[in-house]
Design a protein around this motif. Structure first.
Motif: not given
Length: 191
Positions: A90-96, A181-190
């Motif tokens: 699920i994390a990989a899905y969200v990331a991609t 972690g996914l939320l922080v990663l999403r917010l920091t990658t922009g």
């Protein structure tokens, strides 16, 4: 019948394996559905990016095998392993679907650009003339994608629900940390 001096023991009285519960059958169905959908997505992704396609095939076959494991009344460690594994899927899905990941295939509109097209560049040039814009490697969200991730999420919920106390606490804590972690990663990658 065999007698050992106490009560007679027969093959009929031997303990049987636990039968799958309705919850386990639903979890196995969710796992099998996700596996089938990953295998169905394999050809399109394989021609765009062979490594990604092969990964989808391995994940799909693994999920179909996990379906059989779920039907065989797995122990708490196996259930925890399956829950953790599917949380990572699920994390990989969200990331991609939210970040421009360099290993993902290029997209033009809602479709992939085939690896053969990328390799067909003119001699001495770079690329095939298709521009790589920021965000062109974000995988689009489709109906089948959503169905697959919903099946995986339902599977995780059912697995966590069926886990004994200490395993359940660790799984819930892990799911919360993964989400943060996914939320922080999403917010920091922009992206």
């Amino acid at each position: 019948m065999v007698s050992s001096g106490t009560a007679p023991v027969s093959v009929v009285d031997a303990p049987s394996r636990d039968r799958p519960t309705v919850s386990t059958l639903i979890a196995a169905g969710c796992c099998g559905l996700a596996g089938f959908l990953h295998i169905a997505a394999f050809p399109d992704h394989f021609f765009a990016t062979p490594a990604l396609g092969a990964t989808l095939l391995v994940v799909g076959v693994g999920q179909l095998l996990a379906t059989l494991v779920l039907l065989d009344a797995p122990g708490p460690r196996t259930v925890a392993f399956l829950a953790w594994t599917h949380m990572m899927f699920i994390a990989a899905y969200v990331a991609t679907r939210t970040m421009d990941i360099p290993l993902m295939p290029l997209h033009v509109g809602a479709g992939h650009v085939d690896a053969a097209d990328v390799a067909a560049a003119a001699p001495g040039s770079r690329g095939n003339g298709i521009p790589v814009y920021p965000g062109s490697r974000i995988e689009p969200v489709g109906t089948w994608d959503l169905l697959c991730v919903l099946a995986e999420a339902a599977l995780v919920v059912l697995l966590v629900r069926s886990s004994p106390g200490p395993h359940r606490r660790a799984l819930v804590d892990g799911a919360v940390l993964l989400t943060i972690g996914l939320l922080v990663l999403r917010l920091t990658t922009g992206s």
